[in-house]
Design a protein around this motif. Structure first.
Motif, PDB file in Angstrom:
ATOM      1  N   PRO A 137       0.837  -1.209   0.000  1.00 15.09           N
ATOM      2  CA  PRO A 137       0.000   0.000   0.000  1.00 15.09           C
ATOM      3  C   PRO A 137       0.873   1.260   0.000  1.00 15.09           C
ATOM      4  CG  PRO A 137      -0.751  -1.563   1.663  1.00 15.09           C
ATOM      5  CD  PRO A 137       0.566  -2.073   1.173  1.00 15.09           C
ATOM      6  N   SER A 138       0.453   2.250  -0.740  1.00 14.93           N
ATOM      7  CA  SER A 138       1.226   3.494  -0.798  1.00 14.93           C
ATOM      8  C   SER A 138       1.304   4.162   0.564  1.00 14.93           C
ATOM      9  CB  SER A 138       0.603   4.459  -1.811  1.00 14.93           C
ATOM     10  OG  SER A 138      -0.778   4.665  -1.536  1.00 14.93           O
ATOM     11  N   PHE A 139       0.321   3.886   1.427  1.00  8.49           N
ATOM     12  CA  PHE A 139       0.358   4.407   2.795  1.00  8.49           C
ATOM     13  C   PHE A 139       1.635   3.961   3.503  1.00  8.49           C
ATOM     14  CE2 PHE A 139      -1.757   5.941   6.620  1.00  8.49           C
ATOM     15  CZ  PHE A 139      -1.139   5.201   7.622  1.00  8.49           C
ATOM     16  N   ILE A 140       1.999   2.676   3.341  1.00  2.00           N
ATOM     17  CA  ILE A 140       3.183   2.147   4.011  1.00  2.00           C
ATOM     18  C   ILE A 140       4.459   2.651   3.347  1.00  2.00           C
ATOM     19  CG2 ILE A 140       4.440   0.036   4.588  1.00  2.00           C
ATOM     20  CD1 ILE A 140       1.919   0.473   6.226  1.00  2.00           C
ATOM     21  N   VAL A 141       4.505   2.616   2.029  1.00  3.44           N
ATOM     22  CA  VAL A 141       5.710   3.031   1.297  1.00  3.44           C
ATOM     23  C   VAL A 141       6.046   4.486   1.583  1.00  3.44           C
ATOM     24  CG1 VAL A 141       6.685   3.426  -0.993  1.00  3.44           C
ATOM     25  CG2 VAL A 141       5.406   1.322  -0.537  1.00  3.44           C
ATOM     26  N   THR A 142       5.057   5.357   1.499  1.00  6.80           N
ATOM     27  CA  THR A 142       5.337   6.783   1.695  1.00  6.80           C
ATOM     28  C   THR A 142       5.521   7.144   3.161  1.00  6.80           C
ATOM     29  OG1 THR A 142       2.948   7.284   1.644  1.00  6.80           O
ATOM     30  CG2 THR A 142       4.166   7.444  -0.428  1.00  6.80           C
ATOM     31  N   LEU A 143       4.992   6.307   4.059  1.00  3.73           N
ATOM     32  CA  LEU A 143       5.306   6.508   5.480  1.00  3.73           C
ATOM     33  C   LEU A 143       6.795   6.270   5.715  1.00  3.73           C
ATOM     34  CD1 LEU A 143       4.459   7.012   8.407  1.00  3.73           C
ATOM     35  CD2 LEU A 143       3.896   4.563   8.592  1.00  3.73           C
ATOM     36  N   GLY A 144       7.339   5.248   5.055  1.00  3.83           N
ATOM     37  CA  GLY A 144       8.778   5.009   5.139  1.00  3.83           C
ATOM     38  C   GLY A 144       9.564   6.173   4.561  1.00  3.83           C
ATOM     39  N   THR A 145       9.109   6.708   3.427  1.00  5.26           N
ATOM     40  CA  THR A 145       9.774   7.871   2.830  1.00  5.26           C
ATOM     41  C   THR A 145       9.695   9.080   3.742  1.00  5.26           C
ATOM     42  OG1 THR A 145       9.121   7.049   0.645  1.00  5.26           O
ATOM     43  CG2 THR A 145       9.892   9.320   0.771  1.00  5.26           C
ATOM     44  N   PHE A 146       8.539   9.257   4.377  1.00  2.92           N
ATOM     45  CA  PHE A 146       8.360  10.349   5.332  1.00  2.92           C
ATOM     46  C   PHE A 146       9.410  10.280   6.450  1.00  2.92           C
ATOM     47  CE2 PHE A 146       6.601  11.062   9.603  1.00  2.92           C
ATOM     48  CZ  PHE A 146       6.368  12.429   9.581  1.00  2.92           C
ATOM     49  N   LEU A 147       9.573   9.109   7.026  1.00  2.00           N
ATOM     50  CA  LEU A 147      10.536   8.952   8.116  1.00  2.00           C
ATOM     51  C   LEU A 147      11.964   9.140   7.621  1.00  2.00           C
ATOM     52  CD1 LEU A 147       8.906   5.876   9.895  1.00  2.00           C
ATOM     53  CD2 LEU A 147       8.876   8.259  10.670  1.00  2.00           C
ATOM     54  N   ALA A 148      12.269   8.605   6.430  1.00  2.00           N
ATOM     55  CA  ALA A 148      13.620   8.748   5.878  1.00  2.00           C
ATOM     56  C   ALA A 148      13.955  10.205   5.605  1.00  2.00           C
ATOM     57  CB  ALA A 148      13.738   7.918   4.597  1.00  2.00           C
ATOM     58  N   LEU A 149      13.026  10.936   4.994  1.00  2.00           N
ATOM     59  CA  LEU A 149      13.268  12.347   4.692  1.00  2.00           C
ATOM     60  C   LEU A 149      13.400  13.166   5.971  1.00  2.00           C
ATOM     61  CD1 LEU A 149      10.837  12.995   1.683  1.00  2.00           C
ATOM     62  CD2 LEU A 149      13.337  12.851   1.617  1.00  2.00           C
ATOM     63  N   GLN A 150      12.578  12.834   6.958  1.00  2.00           N
ATOM     64  CA  GLN A 150      12.661  13.552   8.237  1.00  2.00           C
ATOM     65  C   GLN A 150      14.047  13.374   8.853  1.00  2.00           C
ATOM     66  OE1 GLN A 150       9.664  12.339  11.029  1.00  2.00           O
ATOM     67  NE2 GLN A 150      10.299  13.810  12.607  1.00  2.00           N
ATOM     68  N   GLY A 151      14.561  12.148   8.819  1.00  2.00           N
ATOM     69  CA  GLY A 151      15.894  11.892   9.359  1.00  2.00           C
ATOM     70  C   GLY A 151      16.988  12.573   8.555  1.00  2.00           C
ATOM     71  N   ILE A 152      16.864  12.536   7.231  1.00  2.00           N
ATOM     72  CA  ILE A 152      17.857  13.185   6.363  1.00  2.00           C
ATOM     73  C   ILE A 152      17.857  14.693   6.602  1.00  2.00           C
ATOM     74  CG2 ILE A 152      18.403  13.748   3.969  1.00  2.00           C
ATOM     75  CD1 ILE A 152      17.413  10.926   3.243  1.00  2.00           C
ATOM     76  N   ASN A 153      16.664  15.275   6.693  1.00  2.00           N
ATOM     77  CA  ASN A 153      16.564  16.720   6.913  1.00  2.00           C
ATOM     78  C   ASN A 153      17.308  17.138   8.184  1.00  2.00           C
ATOM     79  OD1 ASN A 153      14.963  16.810   4.651  1.00  2.00           O
ATOM     80  ND2 ASN A 153      13.071  17.267   5.730  1.00  2.00           N
ATOM     81  N   LEU A 154      17.044  16.435   9.255  1.00  2.00           N
ATOM     82  CA  LEU A 154      17.677  16.778  10.536  1.00  2.00           C
ATOM     83  C   LEU A 154      19.170  16.458  10.525  1.00  2.00           C
ATOM     84  CD1 LEU A 154      14.891  15.489  12.955  1.00  2.00           C
ATOM     85  CD2 LEU A 154      15.623  17.862  12.708  1.00  2.00           C
ATOM     86  N   GLY A 155      19.513  15.268  10.048  1.00  2.00           N
ATOM     87  CA  GLY A 155      20.912  14.842  10.086  1.00  2.00           C
ATOM     88  C   GLY A 155      21.817  15.698   9.222  1.00  2.00           C
ATOM     89  N   VAL A 156      21.421  15.920   7.973  1.00  2.00           N
ATOM     90  CA  VAL A 156      22.260  16.692   7.054  1.00  2.00           C
ATOM     91  C   VAL A 156      22.348  18.148   7.481  1.00  2.00           C
ATOM     92  CG1 VAL A 156      22.472  17.520   4.675  1.00  2.00           C
ATOM     93  CG2 VAL A 156      21.827  15.148   5.112  1.00  2.00           C
ATOM     94  N   THR A 157      21.229  18.713   7.921  1.00  2.00           N
ATOM     95  CA  THR A 157      21.239  20.116   8.341  1.00  2.00           C
ATOM     96  C   THR A 157      22.157  20.329   9.543  1.00  2.00           C
ATOM     97  OG1 THR A 157      18.966  20.373   7.561  1.00  2.00           O
ATOM     98  CG2 THR A 157      19.806  22.066   9.034  1.00  2.00           C
ATOM     99  N   LYS A 158      22.081  19.440  10.527  1.00  2.00           N
ATOM    100  CA  LYS A 158      22.974  19.545  11.687  1.00  2.00           C
ATOM    101  C   LYS A 158      24.431  19.348  11.292  1.00  2.00           C
ATOM    102  CE  LYS A 158      19.976  18.278  15.565  1.00  2.00           C
ATOM    103  NZ  LYS A 158      19.747  17.296  16.662  1.00  2.00           N
ATOM    104  N   LEU A 159      24.675  18.407  10.381  1.00  2.00           N
ATOM    105  CA  LEU A 159      26.045  18.129   9.953  1.00  2.00           C
ATOM    106  C   LEU A 159      26.666  19.322   9.247  1.00  2.00           C
ATOM    107  CD1 LEU A 159      28.299  15.969   9.642  1.00  2.00           C
ATOM    108  CD2 LEU A 159      27.241  15.372   7.439  1.00  2.00           C
ATOM    109  N   VAL A 160      25.898  20.000   8.416  1.00  2.00           N
ATOM    110  CA  VAL A 160      26.428  21.098   7.611  1.00  2.00           C
ATOM    111  C   VAL A 160      26.440  22.418   8.372  1.00  2.00           C
ATOM    112  CG1 VAL A 160      26.079  22.456   5.505  1.00  2.00           C
ATOM    113  CG2 VAL A 160      25.740  19.976   5.451  1.00  2.00           C
ATOM    114  N   THR A 161      25.370  22.687   9.120  1.00  2.00           N
ATOM    115  CA  THR A 161      25.242  24.005   9.754  1.00  2.00           C
ATOM    116  C   THR A 161      25.492  23.985  11.263  1.00  2.00           C
ATOM    117  OG1 THR A 161      22.863  23.802  10.219  1.00  2.00           O
ATOM    118  CG2 THR A 161      23.495  24.574   8.027  1.00  2.00           C
ATOM    119  N   GLY A 162      25.468  22.808  11.875  1.00  2.00           N
ATOM    120  CA  GLY A 162      25.610  22.734  13.322  1.00  2.00           C
ATOM    121  C   GLY A 162      24.357  23.103  14.066  1.00  2.00           C
TER     122      GLY A 162
END
Length: 350
Positions: A137-162
């Protein structure tokens, strides 16, 4: 003298009789949303003073515009029978990509914007491909994408900008000219109206035309109604669904671009929870959760109801907690009304 008798008129087949006005209206998914919008507009226009003022109108149209752009794209995907829970966080992801490339890598904004668009389209295509390839179901697939993007947003932003924020867009090359396209205002009656309102109108018009006037629009309804039947008559189901996911991601890029150029900064945790508002606006606008039925114009009207209600409650000086109650009642009412309209429309079309 013989009297010539006029030939009798052939009997009228009741199945060919022209449908009445009510029957013609119920086949339009946006009718219920339109009636709801009129009721909300009249209520707050009567009970609040600021609602119809130029600044008041500019405010609730501004709220509705970015929500409406996303609601229209989400509506197309829902008509095609799928959901995208990563749509909200994608608005922040694209804004972060643009901001990091412009402020940290020194790119011109006009180069950073297409790069973030490519990023969005790739993620959208990946969502669609995974849904088709795995059958999940797209509900499950995009929920995984939601969590992945949320982690990438926080991780990369902290890594680059502190920190969890990227700022400094105002001093980047190309900011002024790109801001004219995505984040400028138009003065009407001494009040500044955001250009996002115009983008909202254009996106809605293009989506509505595509749904009812093009082959791709027919494919969207077909795959949402029954993917198996659509495939049997030659509809490219996989391509259609992947393009719909890419459309949602592209709309998220547009909204993210507006946000970063307007506010000149972006938080890594922005956009979380907005995906439910997009879905609610689409459902209020006439989309069924089961797919195959809906309207781009209806989704835009659903966003308008959202904008009017959210600001009308503020102007009425009510507790903001009542807005959640309003959304819940509107969602449940819309589901019931949409199902009734769908059943009546099916009888009319027979």
């Amino acid at each position: 003298m013989a009297v010539t008798q006029a030939p009798a008129s052939p009997p009228v087949d009741e199945r060919l009789a022209a449908p009445g006005l009510l029957d013609r209206l119920v086949v339009r998914p946006e009718v219920g949303a339109g009636l709801g919008a009129i009721a909300v507009f009249v209520f707050f226009a009567v009970f609040t003073e600021q609602f119809l003022s130029f600044p008041g109108v500019a405010t609730w149209l501004d709220v509705a515009s970015t929500l409406g752009i996303m609601a229209v794209a989400v509506a197309l995907l829902m008509i095609g029978g799928e959901f995208d829970l990563s749509a909200g966080v994608m608005t922040a992801s694209t804004a972060l990509v643009t901001a990091l490339l412009a402020t940290r890598a020194g790119w011109n904004v006009w180069l950073a914007l297409p790069a973030s668009l490519v990023f969005a389209l790739v993620v959208g295509a990946l969502n669609g491909w995974l849904v088709i390839r795995t059958g999940l179901p797209s509900f499950i697939v995009t929920l995984g994408t939601f969590l992945a993007l949320q982690g990438i947003n926080l991780g990369v932003t902290k890594l680059v900008t502190g920190s969890v924020q990227v700022a400094g867009m105002r001093s980047t090359a190309g900011y002024a000219s790109s801001g004219q396209l995505f984040a400028s205002t138009v003065d009407i009656g001494g009040t500044a109206y955001q250009v996002s309102i115009l983008w909202w109108i254009v996106v809605t018009a293009v989506a509505a035309w595509m749904l009812v006037q093009t082959k791709f629009g027919n494919w969207i309804f077909a795959v949402g109604g029954s993917a198996q039947s659509a495939r049997a008559v030659g509809v490219p189901v996989a391509r259609t669904k992947i393009l719909l996911f890419m459309t949602t991601a592209g709309a998220a890029w547009l909204v993210g671009s507006m946000n970063i150029l307007r506010h000149t900064s972006v938080q890594a945790n922005e956009g979380i929870g907005l995906e439910f508002q997009y879905i609610i606006a689409a459902v209020i606008g006439g989309c069924l959760l089961t797919g195959g039925f809906g309207s781009a114009v209806g989704a835009a009207i659903g966003a308008l109801i959202f904008g009017m209600a959210s600001q009308g409650i503020v102007y009425a000086q009510w507790d903001q907690d009542w807005f959640k109650l309003f959304l819940g009642v509107m969602l449940l009412s819309a589901v019931l009304v949409n199902n009734a309209f769908r059943r009546r429309a099916e009888r009319v079309r027979r």
